[in-house]
Design a protein around this motif. Structure first.
Motif, PDB file in Angstrom:
ATOM      1  N   GLU A 220     -12.323   5.008 -11.333  1.00  0.00           N
ATOM      2  CA  GLU A 220     -12.188   6.051 -12.351  1.00  0.00           C
ATOM      3  C   GLU A 220     -11.033   6.998 -12.049  1.00  0.00           C
ATOM      4  N   GLU A 221     -10.778   7.249 -10.762  1.00  0.00           N
ATOM      5  CA  GLU A 221      -9.620   8.051 -10.368  1.00  0.00           C
ATOM      6  C   GLU A 221      -9.005   7.432  -9.120  1.00  0.00           C
ATOM      7  N   PHE A 222      -7.683   7.253  -9.152  1.00  0.00           N
ATOM      8  CA  PHE A 222      -6.926   6.704  -8.028  1.00  0.00           C
ATOM      9  C   PHE A 222      -5.808   7.707  -7.749  1.00  0.00           C
ATOM     10  N   ILE A 223      -6.004   8.524  -6.729  1.00  0.00           N
ATOM     11  CA  ILE A 223      -5.103   9.636  -6.449  1.00  0.00           C
ATOM     12  C   ILE A 223      -4.453   9.420  -5.088  1.00  0.00           C
ATOM     13  N   TRP A 224      -3.123   9.417  -5.048  1.00  0.00           N
ATOM     14  CA  TRP A 224      -2.433   9.269  -3.777  1.00  0.00           C
ATOM     15  C   TRP A 224      -1.247  10.223  -3.724  1.00  0.00           C
ATOM     16  N   LEU A 225      -0.967  10.691  -2.498  1.00  0.00           N
ATOM     17  CA  LEU A 225       0.109  11.660  -2.319  1.00  0.00           C
ATOM     18  C   LEU A 225       1.360  11.057  -1.707  1.00  0.00           C
ATOM     19  N   ASN A 226       1.250   9.853  -1.141  1.00  0.00           N
ATOM     20  CA  ASN A 226       2.406   9.192  -0.543  1.00  0.00           C
ATOM     21  C   ASN A 226       2.143   7.691  -0.499  1.00  0.00           C
ATOM     22  N   GLU A 227       3.158   6.960  -0.108  1.00  0.00           N
ATOM     23  CA  GLU A 227       3.058   5.503  -0.124  1.00  0.00           C
ATOM     24  C   GLU A 227       2.011   4.994   0.866  1.00  0.00           C
ATOM     25  N   GLU A 228       1.882   5.650   2.012  1.00  0.00           N
ATOM     26  CA  GLU A 228       0.894   5.226   3.002  1.00  0.00           C
ATOM     27  C   GLU A 228      -0.524   5.314   2.436  1.00  0.00           C
ATOM     28  N   SER A 229      -0.828   6.407   1.740  1.00  0.00           N
ATOM     29  CA  SER A 229      -2.169   6.559   1.173  1.00  0.00           C
ATOM     30  C   SER A 229      -2.390   5.565   0.034  1.00  0.00           C
ATOM     31  N   ARG A 230      -1.350   5.302  -0.749  1.00  0.00           N
ATOM     32  CA  ARG A 230      -1.497   4.328  -1.835  1.00  0.00           C
ATOM     33  C   ARG A 230      -1.834   2.949  -1.278  1.00  0.00           C
ATOM     34  N   ARG A 231      -1.115   2.517  -0.239  1.00  0.00           N
ATOM     35  CA  ARG A 231      -1.359   1.196   0.342  1.00  0.00           C
ATOM     36  C   ARG A 231      -2.746   1.112   0.984  1.00  0.00           C
ATOM     37  N   ALA A 232      -3.139   2.178   1.670  1.00  0.00           N
ATOM     38  CA  ALA A 232      -4.447   2.172   2.333  1.00  0.00           C
ATOM     39  C   ALA A 232      -5.580   2.085   1.323  1.00  0.00           C
ATOM     40  N   LEU A 233      -5.455   2.814   0.208  1.00  0.00           N
ATOM     41  CA  LEU A 233      -6.509   2.790  -0.807  1.00  0.00           C
ATOM     42  C   LEU A 233      -6.528   1.452  -1.538  1.00  0.00           C
ATOM     43  N   TRP A 234      -5.357   0.853  -1.746  1.00  0.00           N
ATOM     44  CA  TRP A 234      -5.333  -0.485  -2.353  1.00  0.00           C
ATOM     45  C   TRP A 234      -6.018  -1.493  -1.428  1.00  0.00           C
ATOM     46  N   THR A 235      -5.774  -1.391  -0.146  1.00  0.00           N
ATOM     47  CA  THR A 235      -6.432  -2.306   0.792  1.00  0.00           C
ATOM     48  C   THR A 235      -7.940  -2.110   0.766  1.00  0.00           C
ATOM     49  N   PHE A 236      -8.385  -0.864   0.645  1.00  0.00           N
ATOM     50  CA  PHE A 236      -9.819  -0.590   0.518  1.00  0.00           C
ATOM     51  C   PHE A 236     -10.382  -1.261  -0.737  1.00  0.00           C
ATOM     52  N   ILE A 237      -9.653  -1.170  -1.838  1.00  0.00           N
ATOM     53  CA  ILE A 237     -10.084  -1.846  -3.066  1.00  0.00           C
ATOM     54  C   ILE A 237     -10.154  -3.355  -2.847  1.00  0.00           C
ATOM     55  N   CYS A 238      -9.114  -3.911  -2.232  1.00  0.00           N
ATOM     56  CA  CYS A 238      -9.056  -5.361  -2.025  1.00  0.00           C
ATOM     57  C   CYS A 238     -10.161  -5.874  -1.092  1.00  0.00           C
ATOM     58  N   ASN A 239     -10.675  -5.003  -0.251  1.00  0.00           N
ATOM     59  CA  ASN A 239     -11.745  -5.411   0.657  1.00  0.00           C
ATOM     60  C   ASN A 239     -13.075  -5.636  -0.064  1.00  0.00           C
ATOM     61  N   HIS A 240     -13.095  -5.384  -1.365  1.00  0.00           N
ATOM     62  CA  HIS A 240     -14.270  -5.704  -2.175  1.00  0.00           C
ATOM     63  C   HIS A 240     -14.152  -7.091  -2.804  1.00  0.00           C
ATOM     64  N   ASP A 241     -13.183  -7.889  -2.362  1.00  0.00           N
ATOM     65  CA  ASP A 241     -12.875  -9.151  -3.046  1.00  0.00           C
ATOM     66  C   ASP A 241     -14.035 -10.148  -3.030  1.00  0.00           C
ATOM     67  N   SER A 242     -14.915 -10.049  -2.049  1.00  0.00           N
ATOM     68  CA  SER A 242     -16.055 -10.969  -2.029  1.00  0.00           C
ATOM     69  C   SER A 242     -17.205 -10.493  -2.916  1.00  0.00           C
ATOM     70  N   MET A 243     -17.099  -9.256  -3.410  1.00  0.00           N
ATOM     71  CA  MET A 243     -18.168  -8.659  -4.202  1.00  0.00           C
ATOM     72  C   MET A 243     -17.906  -8.694  -5.704  1.00  0.00           C
ATOM     73  N   VAL A 244     -16.615  -8.718  -6.082  1.00  0.00           N
ATOM     74  CA  VAL A 244     -16.278  -8.539  -7.491  1.00  0.00           C
ATOM     75  C   VAL A 244     -15.317  -9.630  -7.952  1.00  0.00           C
ATOM     76  N   THR A 245     -15.307  -9.840  -9.254  1.00  0.00           N
ATOM     77  CA  THR A 245     -14.373 -10.796  -9.845  1.00  0.00           C
ATOM     78  C   THR A 245     -13.155 -10.108 -10.452  1.00  0.00           C
ATOM     79  N   GLN A 246     -13.280  -8.805 -10.680  1.00  0.00           N
ATOM     80  CA  GLN A 246     -12.141  -8.079 -11.226  1.00  0.00           C
ATOM     81  C   GLN A 246     -12.250  -6.597 -10.872  1.00  0.00           C
ATOM     82  N   THR A 247     -11.093  -5.947 -10.889  1.00  0.00           N
ATOM     83  CA  THR A 247     -11.006  -4.504 -10.684  1.00  0.00           C
ATOM     84  C   THR A 247     -10.432  -3.872 -11.943  1.00  0.00           C
ATOM     85  N   VAL A 248     -11.062  -2.802 -12.397  1.00  0.00           N
ATOM     86  CA  VAL A 248     -10.583  -2.059 -13.564  1.00  0.00           C
ATOM     87  C   VAL A 248     -10.104  -0.691 -13.104  1.00  0.00           C
TER      88      VAL A 248
END
Length: 390
Positions: A220-248
């Motif tokens: 619902e909200e994806f907030i990042w202040l720099n590239e490091e935080s953006r990449r880290a949060l994307w990796t956190f999202i991707c770590n749900h890959d065994s649980m979900v078929t898609q990300t919205v």
């Protein structure tokens, strides 16, 4: 008919009208919680001869960011009319009255979420923000990347979340300043999760608000202040890959550039208008505006059309100091105005949704090419965005 603020005893009538107009039902618990938070001084209604509530709206006093500055704003929400009172101009009366109230209380801007863009354009509001919604199959998510720092899940400390939010929001025009109450009652809920990225030094620098259900991760909200935080949060999202078929990703800035960064950019994306804005007091707004100075004083004669806010209507002299500080004074000059526009165009231009030269080419901003060119240079480039709904 009488226009006045509601009283505590009008609460039930207000709820009945809201439930009918917006087709929902409040539980007894939700109704009592709403009663405790009810601010009758911010809710205006039109009452018939028998004292019945015919139509109402809510004014939400809150600051928004415009080029990094906090500007006083009043959001309009909860506009509703009983069907037997419709087509009688009640909402027009409420909006006109609200404009005077907002101006007299020092509000420079007003935002709303329209049921109809054409309807509110008649009264001076204009679309000012878009957002992107993405639907990304799990196999097309960005690659996981190792980053320094830590992502911690289910952080509910509002001070931490708001610290990151304000640093992010100040970079956009239109983002609301959130109170603790808004975080508690409108942003966070028991069904959702948070994930906060902390830098190696322990500074919070990004967060997610998300839900995982039915094989889908809804961010619902994806907030990042720099590239490091953006990449880290994307990796956190991707770590749900065994649980979900898609990300919205429900609501992202229109120019976020995500597809450019994906290995396969052929994903579902939707661009949607979100919210309308209106300058309430043009002179006050211009004098608070963060213009870019040119190193020397300059001026424009500007004709503004705004029949629903007559204090804005007329010819103005804008004078800009060498450092970018502006003054706006009414002038008697009826001829040779250098720039002409309505309040809708002025709002879109000053908030950065459309550039002066773009509006000039569209025929929405009229005037001398030289004056428009100087406006193009004086108004900084900005990005509009709005996450909150009210």
């Amino acid at each position: 008919m009488e226009i006045r603020t509601l009283k505590a005893e009008d609460f039930d009538a207000m709820i009945r009208l809201g439930e009918y107009a917006f087709q929902y039902r409040m539980s007894a618990e939700d109704k009592e919680n709403a009663r405790k938070r009810f601010s009758p001084e911010n809710t205006w209604g039109i009452f018939g001869e028998e004292g019945e509530l015919g139509a109402k709206l809510v004014l939400l006093p809150v600051d928004i960011f415009v080029y990094g500055k906090k500007i006083p704003m009043a959001g309009i929400g909860g506009v509703a009319t009983w069907p037997e009172y419709r087509r009688q101009g009640l909402v027009k009366q409420l909006l006109t009255h609200s404009m005077k109230v907002m101006n007299e209380s020092g509000k420079l801007l007003s935002l709303l979420h329209p049921f109809s863009f054409p309807f509110y354009r008649k009264y001076g509001w204009e679309m000012f923000s878009d957002y992107k919604k993405y639907v990304i199959p799990t196999d097309k998510l960005p690659a996981k990347e190792m980053t320094d720092g830590t992502v911690r899940r289910d952080i509910t400390d509002i001070a931490i979340l708001n610290q990151v939010y304000e640093a992010y929001a100040s970079g956009f025009n239109g983002m609301m300043v959130r109170s603790e109450e808004r975080w508690k009652h409108s942003i966070l809920d028991d069904e959702g999760h948070t994930a906060v990225y902390y830098s190696p030094s322990g500074e919070p620098q990004g967060y997610l608000l998300y839900k995982a259900e039915k094989k889908e991760l809804l961010v619902e909200e994806f907030i990042w202040l720099n590239e490091e935080s953006r990449r880290a949060l994307w990796t956190f999202i991707c770590n749900h890959d065994s649980m979900v078929t898609q990300t919205v990703l429900a609501q992202m800035p229109a120019n976020d550039g995500l597809t450019y960064m994906l290995a396969d950019p052929r994903i579902t994306q939707e661009l949607a208008p979100f919210g309308m804005a209106r300058i309430v007091n043009a002179a006050g707004f211009v004098e608070e505006f963060a213009f870019q100075g040119s190193g020397e004083e300059q001026s424009w004669t500007v004709q503004i059309k705004d029949p629903y806010a007559p204090w804005n209507e007329g010819n103005w002299q804008w004078t800009l100091s060498a450092q970018g500080k502006a003054s706006a004074t009414m002038t008697d000059l009826d001829e040779n105005t250098q720039v002409q526009c309505d309040i809708q165009t002025l709002t879109a231009m000053m908030l950065g949704y459309k550039r002066p030269m773009e509006l000039w080419k569209m025929g929405r901003l009229n005037g001398e090419a030289e004056a428009i060119t100087r406006l193009e240079q004086a108004i900084p480039v900005g990005q509009t965005f709005l996450l909150d709904y009210f």
